[in-house]
Design a protein around this motif. Structure first.
Motif, short mmCIF file in Angstrom:
data_model
loop_
_atom_site.label_atom_id
_atom_site.label_comp_id
_atom_site.label_asym_id
_atom_site.label_seq_id
_atom_site.Cartn_x
_atom_site.Cartn_y
_atom_site.Cartn_z
N ILE A 172 -3.24 -7.50 4.58
CA ILE A 172 -2.35 -8.27 5.44
C ILE A 172 -2.32 -7.66 6.84
CG2 ILE A 172 0.09 -8.84 5.85
CD1 ILE A 172 0.35 -9.15 2.78
N ALA A 173 -2.20 -6.34 6.90
CA ALA A 173 -2.15 -5.65 8.19
C ALA A 173 -3.49 -5.75 8.93
CB ALA A 173 -1.77 -4.19 7.98
N LEU A 177 -4.85 -9.67 13.66
CA LEU A 177 -5.44 -10.16 14.91
C LEU A 177 -6.35 -11.37 14.71
CD1 LEU A 177 -6.32 -6.80 16.74
CD2 LEU A 177 -4.37 -8.33 17.14
N HIS A 178 -6.54 -11.79 13.48
CA HIS A 178 -7.45 -12.90 13.22
C HIS A 178 -6.72 -14.23 13.30
CE1 HIS A 178 -10.34 -15.13 10.30
NE2 HIS A 178 -10.62 -15.38 11.56
N SER A 179 -7.27 -15.16 14.07
CA SER A 179 -6.78 -16.54 14.16
C SER A 179 -5.28 -16.58 14.45
CB SER A 179 -7.10 -17.29 12.85
OG SER A 179 -7.01 -18.68 13.04
N GLY A 180 -4.86 -15.79 15.42
CA GLY A 180 -3.46 -15.80 15.83
C GLY A 180 -2.51 -15.27 14.79
N GLY A 181 -3.00 -14.48 13.83
CA GLY A 181 -2.16 -13.93 12.79
C GLY A 181 -1.92 -14.87 11.62
N VAL A 182 -2.49 -16.08 11.67
CA VAL A 182 -2.22 -17.07 10.62
C VAL A 182 -2.85 -16.64 9.29
CG1 VAL A 182 -2.51 -19.48 9.93
CG2 VAL A 182 -2.03 -18.91 12.31
N CYS A 183 -4.04 -16.04 9.32
CA CYS A 183 -4.68 -15.60 8.08
C CYS A 183 -3.88 -14.49 7.42
CB CYS A 183 -6.11 -15.14 8.36
SG CYS A 183 -7.21 -16.47 8.93
N SER A 184 -3.34 -13.60 8.21
CA SER A 184 -2.47 -12.55 7.70
C SER A 184 -1.21 -13.14 7.07
CB SER A 184 -2.08 -11.60 8.85
OG SER A 184 -1.18 -10.62 8.41
N ALA A 186 -0.87 -16.16 5.87
CA ALA A 186 -1.23 -16.91 4.67
C ALA A 186 -1.34 -15.98 3.47
CB ALA A 186 -2.54 -17.65 4.90
N LEU A 187 -1.98 -14.83 3.64
CA LEU A 187 -2.09 -13.88 2.54
C LEU A 187 -0.72 -13.35 2.15
CD1 LEU A 187 -3.67 -12.21 0.54
CD2 LEU A 187 -4.21 -10.58 2.37
N SER A 188 0.12 -13.10 3.14
CA SER A 188 1.48 -12.66 2.89
C SER A 188 2.25 -13.69 2.05
CB SER A 188 2.20 -12.42 4.22
OG SER A 188 3.57 -12.13 4.02
N MET A 189 2.12 -14.95 2.40
CA MET A 189 2.80 -16.02 1.68
C MET A 189 2.30 -16.11 0.24
SD MET A 189 2.89 -18.97 4.64
CE MET A 189 3.31 -20.28 3.47
N ALA A 190 0.98 -16.02 0.05
CA ALA A 190 0.41 -16.11 -1.29
C ALA A 190 0.90 -14.97 -2.17
CB ALA A 190 -1.11 -16.11 -1.21
N MET A 191 0.94 -13.75 -1.62
CA MET A 191 1.39 -12.60 -2.40
C MET A 191 2.88 -12.68 -2.70
SD MET A 191 -1.43 -11.14 -3.01
CE MET A 191 -0.66 -9.88 -4.01
N ALA A 192 3.66 -13.14 -1.72
CA ALA A 192 5.10 -13.28 -1.93
C ALA A 192 5.39 -14.33 -2.99
CB ALA A 192 5.79 -13.65 -0.62
N ARG A 193 4.64 -15.43 -2.96
CA ARG A 193 4.82 -16.48 -3.97
C ARG A 193 4.49 -15.95 -5.36
NH1 ARG A 193 1.73 -20.19 -6.64
NH2 ARG A 193 2.85 -22.07 -7.30
N HIS A 228 9.10 -10.23 6.38
CA HIS A 228 10.03 -9.80 5.36
C HIS A 228 9.35 -8.93 4.32
CE1 HIS A 228 8.42 -12.92 2.69
NE2 HIS A 228 9.12 -12.37 1.71
N LEU A 229 8.02 -9.07 4.15
CA LEU A 229 7.32 -8.20 3.23
C LEU A 229 7.25 -6.78 3.76
CD1 LEU A 229 4.36 -10.44 2.07
CD2 LEU A 229 6.41 -9.83 0.81
N GLU A 230 7.02 -6.65 5.06
CA GLU A 230 6.93 -5.32 5.64
C GLU A 230 8.28 -4.62 5.65
OE1 GLU A 230 5.17 -6.04 9.43
OE2 GLU A 230 3.15 -5.79 8.63
N GLU A 231 9.36 -5.42 5.73
CA GLU A 231 10.68 -4.84 5.79
C GLU A 231 11.22 -4.48 4.41
OE1 GLU A 231 12.83 -7.89 7.72
OE2 GLU A 231 11.86 -7.56 9.67
#
Length: 254
Positions: A172-173, A177-184, A186-193, A228-231
């Protein structure tokens, strides 16, 4: 995009398709980009712009279903980009690209695998998907990391190397910097789900045995994304007992 009856406006909207390519042993494949001076060296997912001809080809087979057209065009575009960027070729096996569930279901404006006009897919890979000196006369490159050095890809001018990462939080980290942070995100959302789903499954069993539940929870909505994942005090990835035993990497895509 999912509502409305008109055609997909792919002429004016920059839809893109990206792939979470996860090797069964070594983890998520991340491409190293050094040619963008403003961003500096950073890691990317394979993928990119979905071309007009891919939307047009999908329209011929989707019977007017706009969701299906977008999904099929994105699969074709993501597979083409993967081949152009690495030489890994799944263009004839698009069924291997599984939509990455970023949320529980489609919304009025986005598919469940879509975020800000980017569509994400999961590809379960093994050694046979990578290249060998017998398959091409072109120069092949192995990963920057120590693991999987026997696995090779063929780069376009866009990338200078690649690596594998087993840790979702680090991935995620690395993608910030890729695609305006959207790919990061997206992975965050998938893992949180996945963490929310795993804890929800665990809650009834624990409650039945103890009369209460004090297991892991996810603070806030899964779509709040990376912040919220990082926090969170605990690590964001909650694999769950069954998944842990199987030893699967990135279980949110399994």
């Amino acid at each position: 995009m999912t509502s409305g009856g008109g055609p997909i406006d792919y002429k004016n909207i920059d839809y893109r398709g990206f792939i979470f390519l996860v090797h069964e042993t070594y983890g998520l494949a991340l491409l190293h980009c050094t040619r963008k001076k403003k961003k500096g060296p950073h890691f990317q997912l394979p993928g990119g712009h979905i071309d007009d001809f891919e939307f047009e080809a999908a329209a011929k087979t989707c019977g007017g279903d706009r969701k299906k057209q977008l999904l099929e065009a994105a699969k074709a575009g993501a597979a083409r980009e993967l081949w152009e960027e690495t030489g890994i070729d799944v263009r004839a096996s698009l069924g291997r690209l599984q939509p990455a569930a970023l949320r529980g279901s489609d919304t009025a404006t986005e598919l469940s695998c879509e975020l800000k006009k980017r569509l994400f897919f999961f590809l379960a890979a093994n050694d046979a998907d990578f290249l060998s000196s017998n398959s091409t006369s072109e120069r092949l490159v192995g990963p920057l990391c120590a693991e999987g050095r026997h696995l090779k890809v063929k780069f376009s001018v866009e990338h200078s190397g690649f690596t594998f990462e087993k840790d979702p939080k680090k991935s995620i980290a690395m993608l910030k910097l890729h695609s305006g942070g959207v790919c990061s995100q997206a992975l965050s959302m998938a893992m949180a789900r996945d963490a929310h789903k795993s804890s929800s499954k665990a809650r009834p069993a624990v409650a039945a045995a103890t009369g209460s539940y004090d297991g892991p929870t996810i603070a806030g909505k899964t779509e709040r994304g990376i912040n919220h994942l990082e926090e969170a005090e605990d690590p964001p990835v909650i694999l769950g007992a069954k998944r842990k035993k199987k030893g699967r990497l990135f279980p949110c895509f399994c």
